[in-house]
Design an enzyme around this catalytic site. Structure first.
Site, PDB file in Angstrom:
ATOM      1  N   HIS A   1      -0.612  17.924   2.193  1.00  0.00           N
ATOM      2  CA  HIS A   1       0.128  16.720   1.770  1.00  0.00           C
ATOM      3  C   HIS A   1       0.484  16.823   0.283  1.00  0.00           C
ATOM      4  O   HIS A   1       1.608  16.516  -0.121  1.00  0.00           O
ATOM      5  CB  HIS A   1      -0.752  15.498   2.062  1.00  0.00           C
ATOM      6  CG  HIS A   1      -0.218  14.178   1.624  1.00  0.00           C
ATOM      7  ND1 HIS A   1       0.153  13.168   2.505  1.00  0.00           N
ATOM      8  CD2 HIS A   1       0.000  13.650   0.385  1.00  0.00           C
ATOM      9  CE1 HIS A   1       0.580  12.121   1.828  1.00  0.00           C
ATOM     10  NE2 HIS A   1       0.485  12.377   0.529  1.00  0.00           N
ATOM     11  N   GLU A   2      -0.494  17.272  -0.529  1.00  0.00           N
ATOM     12  CA  GLU A   2      -0.249  17.342  -1.990  1.00  0.00           C
ATOM     13  C   GLU A   2       0.740  18.455  -2.341  1.00  0.00           C
ATOM     14  O   GLU A   2       1.601  18.274  -3.219  1.00  0.00           O
ATOM     15  CB  GLU A   2      -1.568  17.539  -2.743  1.00  0.00           C
ATOM     16  CG  GLU A   2      -2.610  16.440  -2.541  1.00  0.00           C
ATOM     17  CD  GLU A   2      -2.088  15.034  -2.723  1.00  0.00           C
ATOM     18  OE1 GLU A   2      -1.151  14.835  -3.513  1.00  0.00           O
ATOM     19  OE2 GLU A   2      -2.598  14.120  -2.046  1.00  0.00           O
TER      20      GLU A   2
ATOM     21  N   CYS B   1      -0.202   7.460   1.706  1.00  0.00           N
ATOM     22  CA  CYS B   1       0.297   8.029   0.456  1.00  0.00           C
ATOM     23  C   CYS B   1       0.252   6.943  -0.611  1.00  0.00           C
ATOM     24  O   CYS B   1       0.690   5.812  -0.353  1.00  0.00           O
ATOM     25  CB  CYS B   1       1.737   8.526   0.640  1.00  0.00           C
ATOM     26  SG  CYS B   1       2.432   9.284  -0.849  1.00  0.00           S
ATOM     27  N   LEU B   2      -0.271   7.296  -1.770  1.00  0.00           N
ATOM     28  CA  LEU B   2      -0.374   6.286  -2.837  1.00  0.00           C
ATOM     29  C   LEU B   2       1.008   5.867  -3.335  1.00  0.00           C
ATOM     30  O   LEU B   2       1.135   4.813  -3.958  1.00  0.00           O
ATOM     31  CB  LEU B   2      -1.224   6.836  -3.992  1.00  0.00           C
ATOM     32  CG  LEU B   2      -2.687   7.114  -3.619  1.00  0.00           C
ATOM     33  CD1 LEU B   2      -3.428   7.769  -4.790  1.00  0.00           C
ATOM     34  CD2 LEU B   2      -3.402   5.829  -3.184  1.00  0.00           C
TER      35      LEU B   2
ATOM     36  N   GLY C   1      -6.340  12.320  -3.085  1.00  0.00           N
ATOM     37  CA  GLY C   1      -5.506  13.366  -3.683  1.00  0.00           C
ATOM     38  C   GLY C   1      -4.432  12.739  -4.546  1.00  0.00           C
ATOM     39  O   GLY C   1      -4.187  11.520  -4.474  1.00  0.00           O
TER      40      GLY C   1
ATOM     41  N   GLN D   1       3.757  12.388  -8.752  1.00  0.00           N
ATOM     42  CA  GLN D   1       3.486  10.975  -8.455  1.00  0.00           C
ATOM     43  C   GLN D   1       3.209  10.164  -9.718  1.00  0.00           C
ATOM     44  O   GLN D   1       3.268   8.936  -9.694  1.00  0.00           O
ATOM     45  CB  GLN D   1       2.296  10.846  -7.489  1.00  0.00           C
ATOM     46  CG  GLN D   1       2.592  11.363  -6.093  1.00  0.00           C
ATOM     47  CD  GLN D   1       1.403  11.220  -5.174  1.00  0.00           C
ATOM     48  OE1 GLN D   1       0.494  12.052  -5.189  1.00  0.00           O
ATOM     49  NE2 GLN D   1       1.374  10.174  -4.376  1.00  0.00           N
TER      50      GLN D   1
ATOM     51  N   HIS E   1       4.150  17.306  -1.890  1.00  0.00           N
ATOM     52  CA  HIS E   1       4.649  16.502  -3.023  1.00  0.00           C
ATOM     53  C   HIS E   1       5.308  17.403  -4.074  1.00  0.00           C
ATOM     54  O   HIS E   1       6.310  17.025  -4.680  1.00  0.00           O
ATOM     55  CB  HIS E   1       3.515  15.734  -3.697  1.00  0.00           C
ATOM     56  CG  HIS E   1       3.228  14.384  -3.090  1.00  0.00           C
ATOM     57  ND1 HIS E   1       4.161  13.382  -3.012  1.00  0.00           N
ATOM     58  CD2 HIS E   1       2.093  13.862  -2.570  1.00  0.00           C
ATOM     59  CE1 HIS E   1       3.624  12.306  -2.451  1.00  0.00           C
ATOM     60  NE2 HIS E   1       2.363  12.569  -2.167  1.00  0.00           N
TER      61      HIS E   1
HETATM   62  O1  K1U Z   1      -1.003  12.056  -2.312  1.00  0.00           O
HETATM   63  C1  K1U Z   1      -1.315  10.876  -2.145  1.00  0.00           C
HETATM   64  O2  K1U Z   1      -0.454  10.025  -2.083  1.00  0.00           O
HETATM   65  C2  K1U Z   1      -2.749  10.516  -1.986  1.00  0.00           C
HETATM   66  C3  K1U Z   1      -3.134  10.303  -0.527  1.00  0.00           C
HETATM   67  C4  K1U Z   1      -3.642  11.623   0.031  1.00  0.00           C
HETATM   68  C5  K1U Z   1      -3.734  11.718   1.515  1.00  0.00           C
HETATM   69  C6  K1U Z   1      -4.252  10.735   2.304  1.00  0.00           C
HETATM   70  C7  K1U Z   1      -4.347  10.878   3.678  1.00  0.00           C
HETATM   71  C8  K1U Z   1      -3.935  12.023   4.255  1.00  0.00           C
HETATM   72  C9  K1U Z   1      -3.405  13.004   3.479  1.00  0.00           C
HETATM   73  C10 K1U Z   1      -3.320  12.870   2.100  1.00  0.00           C
HETATM   74  C11 K1U Z   1      -4.224   9.250  -0.482  1.00  0.00           C
HETATM   75  O3  K1U Z   1      -5.260   9.421  -1.014  1.00  0.00           O
HETATM   76  S1  K1U Z   1      -3.866   7.791   0.369  1.00  0.00           S
HETATM   77  C12 K1U Z   1      -5.406   6.892   0.296  1.00  0.00           C
HETATM   78  C13 K1U Z   1      -6.419   7.391   1.255  1.00  0.00           C
HETATM   79  O4  K1U Z   1      -6.100   8.100   2.185  1.00  0.00           O
HETATM   80  C14 K1U Z   1      -7.846   7.028   1.103  1.00  0.00           C
HETATM   81  C15 K1U Z   1      -8.253   6.095   0.192  1.00  0.00           C
HETATM   82  C16 K1U Z   1      -9.584   5.776   0.052  1.00  0.00           C
HETATM   83  C17 K1U Z   1     -10.520   6.388   0.843  1.00  0.00           C
HETATM   84  C18 K1U Z   1     -10.123   7.309   1.774  1.00  0.00           C
HETATM   85  C19 K1U Z   1      -8.789   7.636   1.899  1.00  0.00           C
HETATM   86 ZN    ZN Z   2       1.217  11.237  -1.118  1.00  0.00          ZN
END
Ligand code: K1U
Ligand code: ZN
Length: 184
Positions: free
Chosen positions: A136-137, A94-95, A46, A51, A140
């Site tokens: 989560h999004e 979270c990225l 996401g 972001q 944000h």
């Molecule tokens: O919003 C963001 O920062 C993105 C975030 C979204 C998220 C992850 C986990 C739970 C809720 C929301 C991410 O994508 S973090 C990376 C991640 O979770 C992932 C990366 C590669 C494969 C699978 C998951």
């Molecule tokens: Zn996030």
């Protein structure tokens, strides 16, 4: 399409409330394409416009499994219309806070309304990882991060580590986990 730098916590833009999308035009579609490319490349499931430094209420996500076809979604002005009473924990990342993970408890299912890139109203029920991700999004867009669900001490530890990462990146000091493309 281009990959945009992802803001790192702490950043005031990640704490601000984003503004509703009002124009469903080519520039919105370009932003959504860039966000999806940035999300897939990260990799992530996401991404919210703040972001990448754009203070608009636009999110993208794709929580499809590796054995499923891709399902890229772009949601403008998303709103949670219904939440299940049943809640569940998920270890979130979270990225904008790379390499930190913590359990957050949220409703297990939600119904979300949004406007798609053509300006058409949509409504869908999300469950499982899709429900975790969409909540989560949307957080944000309201200036809320997953670490805001943690206690002060845990949140402070993560924030101080992130401040150090950003200082190291600003001095171009190599960090064991990379993150050289992050926007400071
Ligand atoms: O919003 C963001 O920062 C993105 C975030 C979204 C998220 C992850 C986990 C739970 C809720 C929301 C991410 O994508 S973090 C990376 C991640 O979770 C992932 C990366 C590669 C494969 C699978 C998951
Ligand atoms: Zn996030």
């Amino acid at each position: 399409m281009s990959i945009r730098p992802i803001l790192l916590h702490p950043d005031p833009r990640l704490k601000a409330v984003a503004k509703p999308v009002t124009a469903f035009d080519e520039s919105l579609r370009r932003l959504a394409e860039d966000m999806l490319e940035t999300m897939y490349e990260a990799p992530g499931i996401g991404l919210a416009a703040p972001q990448v430094g754009v203070m608009s209420r636009l999110i993208v996500m794709d929580c499809s499994r590796d054995d499923e076809p891709r399902r890229p979604l772009a949601l403008a002005n998303p709103e949670i219309a219904w939440r299940s009473e049943e809640t569940g924990p998920y270890e979130e990342g979270c990225l904008s806070i790379p390499d930190h993970f913590a359990e957050v408890v949220r409703p297990k299912a939600v119904e979300v309304t949004w406007i798609d890139l053509e300006g058409k109203a949509q409504r869908e029920r999300f469950e499982g990882l899709w429900a975790v991700c969409v909540q989560h999004e949307i957080d944000h867009l309201n200036g809320k991060l997953f670490i805001d669900y943690l206690g002060t001490i845990k949140r402070g530890v993560i924030t101080r580590k992130m401040e150090k990462l950003k200082r190291d990146l600003a001095r171009e000091k190599p960090h064991p986990k990379g993150h050289e493309a992050a926007q400071l």
